[in-house]
Design a protein around this motif. Sequence first.
Motif, PDB file in Angstrom:
ATOM      1  N   MET A   1       0.845  -1.193   0.000  1.00  0.00           N
ATOM      2  CA  MET A   1       0.000   0.000   0.000  1.00  0.00           C
ATOM      3  C   MET A   1       0.881   1.244   0.000  1.00  0.00           C
ATOM      4  SD  MET A   1      -3.097   1.457   0.238  1.00  0.00           S
ATOM      5  CE  MET A   1      -4.301   0.318   0.939  1.00  0.00           C
ATOM      6  N   LEU A   2       0.639   2.152  -0.946  1.00  0.00           N
ATOM      7  CA  LEU A   2       1.357   3.415  -1.006  1.00  0.00           C
ATOM      8  C   LEU A   2       0.405   4.562  -0.714  1.00  0.00           C
ATOM      9  CD1 LEU A   2       3.648   2.936  -4.137  1.00  0.00           C
ATOM     10  CD2 LEU A   2       4.336   2.918  -1.722  1.00  0.00           C
ATOM     11  N   TYR A   3       0.978   5.677  -0.283  1.00  0.00           N
ATOM     12  CA  TYR A   3       0.218   6.854   0.120  1.00  0.00           C
ATOM     13  C   TYR A   3       0.768   8.082  -0.597  1.00  0.00           C
ATOM     14  CZ  TYR A   3      -1.347   3.761   3.843  1.00  0.00           C
ATOM     15  OH  TYR A   3      -1.882   2.707   4.534  1.00  0.00           O
ATOM     16  N   HIS A   4      -0.129   9.009  -0.919  1.00  0.00           N
ATOM     17  CA  HIS A   4       0.307  10.249  -1.542  1.00  0.00           C
ATOM     18  C   HIS A   4      -0.375  11.431  -0.862  1.00  0.00           C
ATOM     19  CE1 HIS A   4      -3.345   9.094  -3.770  1.00  0.00           C
ATOM     20  NE2 HIS A   4      -3.573  10.393  -3.849  1.00  0.00           N
ATOM     21  N   SER A   5       0.188  12.614  -1.067  1.00  0.00           N
ATOM     22  CA  SER A   5      -0.317  13.822  -0.423  1.00  0.00           C
ATOM     23  C   SER A   5      -1.558  14.347  -1.136  1.00  0.00           C
ATOM     24  CB  SER A   5       0.768  14.905  -0.418  1.00  0.00           C
ATOM     25  OG  SER A   5       0.217  16.157  -0.033  1.00  0.00           O
ATOM     26  N   THR A   6      -2.469  14.910  -0.356  1.00  0.00           N
ATOM     27  CA  THR A   6      -3.659  15.547  -0.923  1.00  0.00           C
ATOM     28  C   THR A   6      -3.292  16.711  -1.840  1.00  0.00           C
ATOM     29  OG1 THR A   6      -3.792  16.865   1.096  1.00  0.00           O
ATOM     30  CG2 THR A   6      -5.217  14.918   0.955  1.00  0.00           C
ATOM     31  N   ARG A   7      -2.095  17.282  -1.662  1.00  0.00           N
ATOM     32  CA  ARG A   7      -1.713  18.447  -2.469  1.00  0.00           C
ATOM     33  C   ARG A   7      -0.768  18.094  -3.609  1.00  0.00           C
ATOM     34  NH1 ARG A   7      -1.571  23.272   2.151  1.00  0.00           N
ATOM     35  NH2 ARG A   7      -3.260  22.356   3.418  1.00  0.00           N
ATOM     36  N   GLY A   8      -0.409  16.824  -3.720  1.00  0.00           N
ATOM     37  CA  GLY A   8       0.196  16.304  -4.931  1.00  0.00           C
ATOM     38  C   GLY A   8       1.658  16.586  -5.177  1.00  0.00           C
ATOM     39  N   GLN A   9       2.349  17.267  -4.256  1.00  0.00           N
ATOM     40  CA  GLN A   9       3.735  17.656  -4.536  1.00  0.00           C
ATOM     41  C   GLN A   9       4.764  16.915  -3.680  1.00  0.00           C
ATOM     42  OE1 GLN A   9       4.473  19.770  -7.141  1.00  0.00           O
ATOM     43  NE2 GLN A   9       2.278  19.454  -7.484  1.00  0.00           N
ATOM     44  N   ALA A  10       4.333  16.073  -2.780  1.00  0.00           N
ATOM     45  CA  ALA A  10       5.262  15.329  -1.917  1.00  0.00           C
ATOM     46  C   ALA A  10       5.454  13.922  -2.462  1.00  0.00           C
ATOM     47  CB  ALA A  10       4.728  15.268  -0.484  1.00  0.00           C
ATOM     48  N   GLU A  11       6.588  13.314  -2.126  1.00  0.00           N
ATOM     49  CA  GLU A  11       6.858  11.967  -2.607  1.00  0.00           C
ATOM     50  C   GLU A  11       5.920  10.957  -1.972  1.00  0.00           C
ATOM     51  OE1 GLU A  11      10.469  10.097  -1.318  1.00  0.00           O
ATOM     52  OE2 GLU A  11      10.620  11.378   0.456  1.00  0.00           O
ATOM     53  N   GLN A  12       5.625   9.893  -2.729  1.00  0.00           N
ATOM     54  CA  GLN A  12       4.815   8.813  -2.186  1.00  0.00           C
ATOM     55  C   GLN A  12       5.590   8.077  -1.098  1.00  0.00           C
ATOM     56  OE1 GLN A  12       3.436   6.290  -5.434  1.00  0.00           O
ATOM     57  NE2 GLN A  12       1.459   7.312  -5.343  1.00  0.00           N
ATOM     58  N   GLY A  28       0.360  19.016   2.677  1.00  0.00           N
ATOM     59  CA  GLY A  28      -0.842  18.218   2.541  1.00  0.00           C
ATOM     60  C   GLY A  28      -0.908  17.070   3.537  1.00  0.00           C
ATOM     61  N   LEU A  29      -1.957  16.273   3.403  1.00  0.00           N
ATOM     62  CA  LEU A  29      -2.181  15.138   4.285  1.00  0.00           C
ATOM     63  C   LEU A  29      -2.128  13.856   3.459  1.00  0.00           C
ATOM     64  CD1 LEU A  29      -5.183  16.539   6.368  1.00  0.00           C
ATOM     65  CD2 LEU A  29      -2.744  16.733   6.845  1.00  0.00           C
ATOM     66  N   TYR A  30      -1.475  12.843   3.992  1.00  0.00           N
ATOM     67  CA  TYR A  30      -1.344  11.597   3.251  1.00  0.00           C
ATOM     68  C   TYR A  30      -2.661  10.823   3.208  1.00  0.00           C
ATOM     69  CZ  TYR A  30       3.677  11.923   2.575  1.00  0.00           C
ATOM     70  OH  TYR A  30       4.920  12.309   2.149  1.00  0.00           O
ATOM     71  N   MET A  31      -2.890  10.212   2.043  1.00  0.00           N
ATOM     72  CA  MET A  31      -4.057   9.366   1.825  1.00  0.00           C
ATOM     73  C   MET A  31      -3.613   8.100   1.101  1.00  0.00           C
ATOM     74  SD  MET A  31      -7.042  10.617   2.832  1.00  0.00           S
ATOM     75  CE  MET A  31      -8.426  10.352   1.719  1.00  0.00           C
ATOM     76  N   PRO A  32      -4.281   6.980   1.341  1.00  0.00           N
ATOM     77  CA  PRO A  32      -3.932   5.757   0.604  1.00  0.00           C
ATOM     78  C   PRO A  32      -4.268   5.908  -0.871  1.00  0.00           C
ATOM     79  CG  PRO A  32      -5.945   5.428   1.857  1.00  0.00           C
ATOM     80  CD  PRO A  32      -5.412   6.763   2.270  1.00  0.00           C
ATOM     81  N   ASP A  33      -3.480   5.262  -1.724  1.00  0.00           N
ATOM     82  CA  ASP A  33      -3.754   5.324  -3.159  1.00  0.00           C
ATOM     83  C   ASP A  33      -5.149   4.795  -3.493  1.00  0.00           C
ATOM     84  OD1 ASP A  33      -1.376   6.509  -3.808  1.00  0.00           O
ATOM     85  OD2 ASP A  33      -0.363   4.661  -4.388  1.00  0.00           O
ATOM     86  N   SER A  34      -5.628   3.842  -2.723  1.00  0.00           N
ATOM     87  CA  SER A  34      -6.989   3.333  -2.887  1.00  0.00           C
ATOM     88  C   SER A  34      -7.430   2.763  -1.542  1.00  0.00           C
ATOM     89  CB  SER A  34      -7.055   2.250  -3.969  1.00  0.00           C
ATOM     90  OG  SER A  34      -6.244   1.138  -3.611  1.00  0.00           O
ATOM     91  N   TRP A  35      -8.742   2.648  -1.358  1.00  0.00           N
ATOM     92  CA  TRP A  35      -9.257   2.111  -0.102  1.00  0.00           C
ATOM     93  C   TRP A  35      -9.334   0.586  -0.192  1.00  0.00           C
ATOM     94  CZ3 TRP A  35      -9.243   5.219   3.848  1.00  0.00           C
ATOM     95  CH2 TRP A  35      -9.396   6.582   3.642  1.00  0.00           C
ATOM     96  N   PRO A  36      -8.817  -0.117   0.806  1.00  0.00           N
ATOM     97  CA  PRO A  36      -8.982  -1.581   0.828  1.00  0.00           C
ATOM     98  C   PRO A  36     -10.464  -1.940   0.780  1.00  0.00           C
ATOM     99  CG  PRO A  36      -7.481  -0.854   2.564  1.00  0.00           C
ATOM    100  CD  PRO A  36      -8.120   0.389   2.003  1.00  0.00           C
ATOM    101  N   GLN A  37     -10.790  -3.079   0.181  1.00  0.00           N
ATOM    102  CA  GLN A  37     -12.174  -3.498   0.037  1.00  0.00           C
ATOM    103  C   GLN A  37     -12.429  -4.781   0.827  1.00  0.00           C
ATOM    104  OE1 GLN A  37     -14.559  -1.581  -1.817  1.00  0.00           O
ATOM    105  NE2 GLN A  37     -12.799  -0.203  -1.525  1.00  0.00           N
ATOM    106  N   PHE A  38     -13.512  -4.764   1.608  1.00  0.00           N
ATOM    107  CA  PHE A  38     -13.949  -5.947   2.338  1.00  0.00           C
ATOM    108  C   PHE A  38     -15.324  -6.352   1.799  1.00  0.00           C
ATOM    109  CE2 PHE A  38     -10.638  -4.510   5.042  1.00  0.00           C
ATOM    110  CZ  PHE A  38     -10.247  -5.576   5.849  1.00  0.00           C
ATOM    111  N   SER A  39     -15.439  -7.578   1.318  1.00  0.00           N
ATOM    112  CA  SER A  39     -16.727  -8.069   0.849  1.00  0.00           C
ATOM    113  C   SER A  39     -17.639  -8.336   2.037  1.00  0.00           C
ATOM    114  CB  SER A  39     -16.535  -9.354   0.049  1.00  0.00           C
ATOM    115  OG  SER A  39     -16.089 -10.402   0.917  1.00  0.00           O
TER     116      SER A  39
END
Length: 468
Positions: A1-12, A28-39
């Motif tokens: 899982m990788l994370y990126h900044s809400t403002r787009g200019q910081a390294e993952q 900015g604030l870090y967010m996951p590249d995608s949300w994990p999915q639970f069935s």
Amino acid sequence: MLYHSTRGQAEQKDFAGVLLAGLAADGGLYMPDSWPQFSAAELRALRGLPYPELAARVLAPFTEGSIGFTDLQAMCRRAYAGFTHKAIAPLVQLDTNIFALELFHGPTLAFKDMALQLVGQLFEHVLAERGEWVNIVGATSGDTGSAAIEACANRRRISVTILHPYGRTSEVQRRQMTTVDAQNVFNIAVDGNFDDCQNIVKALFAHRGFADPMKLSAVNSINFARIAAQIPYYIYAALNLGAPERAVAVAVPTGNFGNILAAWAARQMGLPIARFIVASNRNDILHRFLASNDMSARPVEESLSPSMDIGVSSNFERLLFEFLGRDAQALAEAMHGFGLHGKMPVADAVWRNITKEFKSFRLSDEQTLAEIARLQRDTGYLADPHSVIGIAASRELGPVGMPVIAAATAHPAKFPDAIQKAVGSRPPLPPHLSDLYERKETFIRAPNDWTAIARLVEQKFANRNVND
């Protein structure tokens, strides 16, 4: 899982990198590249598990690639071993469809323990693997500070500095911070409000000439690890109320927006949450936004619910990022404008989409006292002045026939003055805090000036290393 900044200019970064960084380098604030999915089947498989086991399984996708599951599982077990209720986060039925989710059975009697007891374990694990140390710097409106100190005191790879607004927390909240006798703990009372403290923290992180050599990190909810560690208790509660076959709503007393954001994250992961109810006191920027698209900063006013005395809800940036379609440039422009003008225009279409999911509720101090008294009279349940706003919001805005999880965020004994005004008596502190008023306090009072705070932190911790 990788994370990126809400403002787009910081390294993952991976989870360990986000944990240690706290705030992204671009502000900015870090967010996951995608949300994990639970069935639905995977959610059902979590039902009936002890809380630490459920927490480890929910968090595993976030820590993948950084922390092995066996280590994560052990950390979750250690984190919650000292909680005073075997369920860790028990549900108490208050009405036909209103359930208080008690999140205050940890060492400092507030919901912040649910995340920070685990975050302290995560820090120690990652730092030991890397042979490094960090200076944690955080701002608190009352509860984060004591929970962070409790989680980090006497850890050899962590120093912790907490800024609190002078004279603007309850006495119990202040003493829980300032009576901890540990060499790696530094309490600073700032002449200002919580937003001033938060702005100082952000300024310290933004000054790379200070932040990098001092190895700054954060435990406020600007650190995504805090948000992640709060997701499990919403899943735990909803499963106990019939999810995934049955949808629920949540009502959360909200200051910095992190706690309700964790509930929203749980919905993104597959939990059926039909409505999010934001409960505010007189510091009502979120209520004004949700009611009339008015996202404008106003001076913070002291209230009976000081943990919500916040003028700017930092974690709203994460939600807006999502509703802007993860457009980092648009988000950065909006936040820059907000910083300059104290007002954030949000397109009506975006605002309407947010209000389809989020509703809001506000109580004055007088109404809060009346609700505490009414709730005790009608149900025998004593709620603190934060939790009771969420409980009242559940009654007013909960969907008909649907269970509402009302986050009970603090023990009433943390706010004895407000409780006495409401019901005529002061709730006793639990046994492990019974001598709190006799303990010696240690803190420094400082001006609302980030450079002065930087000098104090340097003087305290600049020469500290893991062998101290």
